[in-house]
Write an enzyme that holds these catalytic residues in place. Structure first.
Site: not given
Ligand SMILES: Cc1cc2nc3c(=O)[nH]c(=O)nc-3n(C[C@H](O)[C@H](O)[C@H](O)COP(=O)(O)OP(=O)(O)OC[C@H]3O[C@@H](n4cnc5c(N)ncnc54)[C@H](O)[C@@H]3O)c2cc1C
Length: 318
Positions: A179, A227, A297
């Site tokens: 992560r 998480s 996380e």
């Molecule tokens: C119901 C649920 C279940 C989940 N299950 C999991 C799981 O099983 N495993 C897991 O790993 N995660 C899980 N997550 C967390 C999340 O989905 C992941 O961390 C995902 O990778 C975040 O992506 P995002 O586009 O939503 O990023 P955001 O939440 O928008 O941002 C997260 C981080 O990434 C950065 N970021 C976003 N987009 C970019 C980009 N294009 N370039 C550079 N940096 C960027 C942001 O600045 C921030 O630091 C879950 C979340 C939810 C709500």
């Protein structure tokens, strides 16, 4: 955070027409709570990102990249800099043999289903993660025994600090760990190349259906960001939170999910500051109960005035 006087006004002037002011970020996150960004840009092209970088270089304004907002908690006070979202132009997915080129804004579940339909295997796990490709690279998202590091070949990264800094970075230089990655807060993952394997489409579709069913059975829906804490080595954050008696614990408008102790729920119209206070309370109770200091996380944004406390505050973005 103290900003240079007039930095927002100056950046807005430089970004003439591209940036909007005081845009609420809560609706762009799965917690659906939190305040506005002082400036907000939906980038339609790499040139737009270059313009943001020019304004940031000139003003020193902090930056925030927002993906699908599924791992972000934005403070009620909002974010005092420029928040950048990648627009639809960055959401394309193209398959060429076993190589997949996915834009930074492409949704992970869409990429999972498309690659299975394209006769590939190795990305099924992503169907249950509601993030974007860019956010998944930054977080090294994963699940069901896999993660981004398992298939990522390289990522194209554009800087929001140095105009024109645009590079394709191989996996080895991205330092993907559990992560985490070396992608910095000012770097935007605009595209990623995945290397998958030829697979059986029907088997892939079965696996996807199983993952979706498992998620529905084991994780709560509603306003959360998955998480809250990463799992410590050889243990589970959810088990530790449950053992510390925190399942169902409520602070104001935020609650530890009774279904999964490492998911915190925000009420509709609730407060991000309540979610953060709950994170700190749970972290303290787990430390008192088991001696384990949980590492968040969820990325925290805009919490710049932490109250004095005996323990270090939870990690804050930027
Ligand atoms: C119901 C649920 C279940 C989940 N299950 C999991 C799981 O099983 N495993 C897991 O790993 N995660 C899980 N997550 C967390 C999340 O989905 C992941 O961390 C995902 O990778 C975040 O992506 P995002 O586009 O939503 O990023 P955001 O939440 O928008 O941002 C997260 C981080 O990434 C950065 N970021 C976003 N987009 C970019 C980009 N294009 N370039 C550079 N940096 C960027 C942001 O600045 C921030 O630091 C879950 C979340 C939810 C709500």
């Amino acid at each position: 955070m103290t900003l240079p006087g007039g930095a927002v006004e100056e950046a807005a002037r430089l970004l003439d027409g591209l940036a909007q002011r005081e845009v609420p970020l809560g609706p762009l996150t799965t917690y659906r709570v939190g305040g506005p960004a002082a400036l907000f840009v939906e980038a339609s092209s790499v040139d737009d990102l270059g313009r943001v970088a020019g304004a940031v270089a000139a003003t020193g304004l902090p930056t925030l990249v927002v993906g699908k907002g599924s791992n972000l908690l934005v403070a009620d006070a909002g974010f005092p800099g420029v928040a950048v979202v990648l627009g639809a132009a960055f959401a394309e997915i193209a398959i060429d043999g076993t190589r997949v080129e996915a834009g930074g804004a492409a949704a992970l579940p869409v990429a999972a289903r498309r690659t299975v339909r394209g006769g590939l295997t190795g990305f099924e796990w992503a169907v249950g993660v509601p993030g974007s490709i860019g956010g998944a690279v930054r977080m090294n998202a994963g699940g069901h025994g896999s993660d981004m590091a398992a298939s990522l070949i390289e990522a194209r990264i554009v800087s929001l600090l140095r105009p024109g800094d645009d590079a394709v970075v191989p996996l080895a230089h991205l330092e993907l760990g559990y992560r985490r990655s070396a992608v910095a807060p000012h770097q935007v993952v605009v595209a990623a190349t995945l290397g998958l394997r030829p697979g059986d489409r029907e088997a892939g579709e079965r696996e996807i259906a199983e993952i979706v069913a498992w998620r529905r059975a084991n994780q709560p829906g509603g306003q959360n960001a998955g998480s809250v804490f990463v799992n410590p080595l050889d243990d589970s954050a959810g088990r530790l939170i449950d053992a510390a008696g925190c399942k169902g614990l409520r602070l104001g408008s935020a609650e530890v999910s009774p279904k999964h102790a490492n998911f915190f729920q925000a009420d509709a119209g609730g407060s991000a500051d309540d979610v953060r206070a709950l994170m700190e309370a749970v972290r303290r109770r787990v430390r008192d109960h088991s001696g384990v200091d949980l590492r968040p996380e969820t990325r925290l944004v805009g919490f710049h005035n932490p109250q004095p406390r005996a323990e270090p505050p939870v990690e804050v973005e930027g």
